[in-house]
Design a protein around this motif. Structure first.
Motif, mmCIF file in Angstrom:
data_model
loop_
_atom_site.group_PDB
_atom_site.id
_atom_site.type_symbol
_atom_site.label_atom_id
_atom_site.label_comp_id
_atom_site.label_asym_id
_atom_site.label_seq_id
_atom_site.Cartn_x
_atom_site.Cartn_y
_atom_site.Cartn_z
ATOM 1 N N ASN A 37 -1.567 105.421 42.113
ATOM 2 C CA ASN A 37 -1.871 104.124 41.955
ATOM 3 C C ASN A 37 -0.948 103.658 40.167
ATOM 4 O O ASN A 37 -1.445 103.681 39.777
ATOM 5 C CB ASN A 37 -4.165 103.623 41.240
ATOM 6 N N PRO A 38 -0.681 102.891 40.905
ATOM 7 C CA PRO A 38 0.866 102.799 39.823
ATOM 8 C C PRO A 38 0.110 101.513 39.372
ATOM 9 O O PRO A 38 0.611 101.460 38.180
ATOM 10 C CB PRO A 38 1.978 101.701 41.001
ATOM 11 N N TRP A 39 -0.944 100.384 39.913
ATOM 12 C CA TRP A 39 -1.871 99.940 38.397
ATOM 13 C C TRP A 39 -1.952 100.167 37.752
ATOM 14 O O TRP A 39 -2.120 100.667 36.279
ATOM 15 C CB TRP A 39 -2.627 98.836 39.247
ATOM 16 N N PHE A 40 -2.951 101.359 37.833
ATOM 17 C CA PHE A 40 -3.486 101.972 36.628
ATOM 18 C C PHE A 40 -2.443 103.160 36.105
ATOM 19 O O PHE A 40 -2.226 103.384 34.546
ATOM 20 C CB PHE A 40 -4.724 103.305 37.253
ATOM 21 N N LYS A 41 -1.123 103.944 36.367
ATOM 22 C CA LYS A 41 -0.404 104.112 35.589
ATOM 23 C C LYS A 41 0.069 103.485 34.664
ATOM 24 O O LYS A 41 0.583 103.497 33.806
ATOM 25 C CB LYS A 41 0.709 104.893 36.451
ATOM 26 N N ASP A 42 0.333 101.439 35.057
ATOM 27 C CA ASP A 42 0.919 100.880 33.908
ATOM 28 C C ASP A 42 -0.230 100.885 32.690
ATOM 29 O O ASP A 42 0.246 100.264 31.760
ATOM 30 C CB ASP A 42 1.514 99.302 34.959
ATOM 31 N N PHE A 43 -1.749 100.785 33.499
ATOM 32 C CA PHE A 43 -2.788 99.789 33.166
ATOM 33 C C PHE A 43 -2.651 101.339 31.769
ATOM 34 O O PHE A 43 -2.593 101.718 30.330
ATOM 35 C CB PHE A 43 -3.993 100.357 33.256
ATOM 36 N N ILE A 44 -2.625 102.494 31.772
ATOM 37 C CA ILE A 44 -2.513 103.754 31.250
ATOM 38 C C ILE A 44 -1.269 103.391 29.882
ATOM 39 O O ILE A 44 -1.632 103.929 28.853
ATOM 40 C CB ILE A 44 -2.549 105.290 31.674
ATOM 41 N N TYR A 45 -0.106 104.065 30.879
ATOM 42 C CA TYR A 45 0.963 103.867 29.655
ATOM 43 C C TYR A 45 1.533 102.302 28.353
ATOM 44 O O TYR A 45 1.242 103.090 27.729
ATOM 45 C CB TYR A 45 2.171 103.079 31.076
ATOM 46 N N ASN A 46 0.829 100.953 28.742
ATOM 47 C CA ASN A 46 0.434 100.302 28.331
ATOM 48 C C ASN A 46 -0.526 99.765 27.651
ATOM 49 O O ASN A 46 -0.877 98.911 26.984
ATOM 50 C CB ASN A 46 1.124 98.734 28.922
ATOM 51 N N VAL A 47 -2.083 100.840 27.621
ATOM 52 C CA VAL A 47 -2.953 101.056 25.897
ATOM 53 C C VAL A 47 -3.152 100.735 24.965
ATOM 54 O O VAL A 47 -3.241 99.544 24.772
ATOM 55 C CB VAL A 47 -4.359 101.879 27.136
ATOM 56 N N GLY A 48 -1.423 101.633 24.332
ATOM 57 C CA GLY A 48 -2.033 101.675 23.218
ATOM 58 C C GLY A 48 -0.597 100.896 22.677
ATOM 59 O O GLY A 48 -0.358 100.786 21.365
ATOM 60 N N ARG A 49 0.268 99.486 23.683
ATOM 61 C CA ARG A 49 1.249 98.966 23.091
ATOM 62 C C ARG A 49 0.876 98.060 22.204
ATOM 63 O O ARG A 49 1.318 97.243 21.827
ATOM 64 C CB ARG A 49 2.152 98.971 24.200
#
Length: 98
Positions: free
Chosen positions: A85-97
């Motif tokens: 799921n690309p949305w979930f991958k982006d969400f995980i990637y950007n959580v700390g940013r």
């Protein structure tokens, strides 16, 4: 020739009952009652100072096992979502940013 060896059934039937009772490893009444399980009857595994770690009860073991299996399933679902799921991958990637 010689006599044939008796089968295991015949051999066990030919022995007297008193022999079977004496050779039995387990005796009646040695197992603790399941209804009367309290903290005094539990085996102490570790004793350090005033702290005693006793064997967990069946209810505690089932609770911990269920918790571990549930968290493992949650981890597997999260990994599958991350890869598919690309949305979930982006969400995980950007959580700390943010």
């Amino acid at each position: 020739m010689g006599k044939a060896k008796p089968s295991s059934e015949e051999a066990s039937q030919s022995q007297p009952e008193s022999f079977l009772k004496k050779s039995s490893k387990f005796k009646k009444g040695t197992a603790p009652a399941k209804d009367n399980v309290n903290s005094a009857s539990q085996e102490v595994l570790i004793k350090v100072g005033g702290f005693e770690y006793k064997t967990p009860t069946k209810k505690t073991r089932i609770f911990i096992a269920s918790l571990v299996i549930g968290l493992n399933l949650l981890l597997v679902i999260a990994v599958l979502l991350y890869f598919y799921n690309p949305w979930f991958k982006d969400f995980i990637y950007n959580v700390g940013r943010t």
